[in-house]
Design an enzyme around this catalytic site. Sequence first.
Site, mmCIF file in Angstrom:
data_model
loop_
_atom_site.group_PDB
_atom_site.id
_atom_site.type_symbol
_atom_site.label_atom_id
_atom_site.label_comp_id
_atom_site.label_asym_id
_atom_site.label_seq_id
_atom_site.Cartn_x
_atom_site.Cartn_y
_atom_site.Cartn_z
ATOM 1 N N ASP A 159 0.823 -1.207 0.000
ATOM 2 C CA ASP A 159 0.000 0.000 0.000
ATOM 3 C C ASP A 159 0.859 1.261 0.000
ATOM 4 O OD1 ASP A 159 -2.727 1.119 0.227
ATOM 5 O OD2 ASP A 159 -1.982 1.888 2.139
ATOM 6 N N GLU A 183 1.090 -0.138 -4.957
ATOM 7 C CA GLU A 183 0.068 0.859 -5.272
ATOM 8 C C GLU A 183 0.761 2.214 -5.372
ATOM 9 O OE1 GLU A 183 -3.913 2.834 -3.245
ATOM 10 O OE2 GLU A 183 -1.990 2.698 -2.204
#
Length: 349
Positions: free
Chosen positions: A96, A125
């Site tokens: 993330d 991400e």
Amino acid sequence: RELVDNAHARNIRLIFDIEGNHWGSQHPTFQEAKQDPNSRYHSWYKWIEWPDEYWSFFAVQDLPEVDTQHPEVRDYLFRSALFWLNDVGFDGLRLDYVLGPPRDFWTELRAVVKKANPDAWIFGEAVESPETVLGYNGRFDGCLDFILAQTLRDTFTVGVMDAPALDAFLHQHEAFFGCDLQRPSFLDNHDMDRFLLRAKGDVRRLKLAALCLFTLRGQPILYYGTEVGLSQNYSFHLSESEGMAECRQPMRWGETQDEPLLAYFRWLIQMRRDNPIIGQQTRQTYHVNGISNTLVYGYSDDKNGRLLAVALTLRSEPQQISVTLPHLAAPHPFKLAPLSGDILTLSAN
């Protein structure tokens, strides 16, 4: 562990979503650091003015950032990743907000993970420019393709691009990234309005966009509920909405599911599995026309005589086209319903 064991028994692999930039304010190390400036954990965090001002994720005070330059923080995070992979048994990691930590942090994480489990698949991400995303090549196996996702959403919901413009974008996008960095993509996720809301509930547009998604090189990702027609009441940008909870509605079950749509996604998944040529060959354009708003592209394996051709139309009227394709002696006809697509597959075997 029970989930992992049962998934593996069904030949399902699981990805664990892990955070390297921040964690919750109730983390015991943060609570101790807030109470005691002499705590060993005080230096784990980025203080502006202790104890109430500190760097946090997008200024959300419940999510304090950690100092990933600190060797103890790195060790803690790396051991956490190995716990989920080796002790619990997950098969890969979704990383993330990779824009937060410095890139050498991810380089070291990759080395740690691959040494422990060479088959672990890790992807990041990074909601950023193509140049920035490409900078993670070699650090991750792949990066989420937000640029493609936004293009597909804009094109198939409100027609920002016609067929020639979409084809031109795809060629430029694919040429820029090449084949080394894998680019899993999607039509919607937990941080954006659902595709069906933007498409005003038009399932034809969702099916057409999904056909395109599943026939591009990147690994297709399905956000839960998209395959059964789950949408939301309001855009989360509107004042009357419930914010991000709008695009995170409970899953539909039983008779509330759109069964024909679910059957279509099952067909797409099987089609993708049956045609590894999608990931092995370079996409080619066989036909594109701005007047009929039609596009035919695909993949050809000359050595083995295999072909997968995808035809689609962005027009709201039926279209009939005839296209010259590899391995066929005569042009192949495609009869396309409004806002629809079709697939032709050939195999010498």
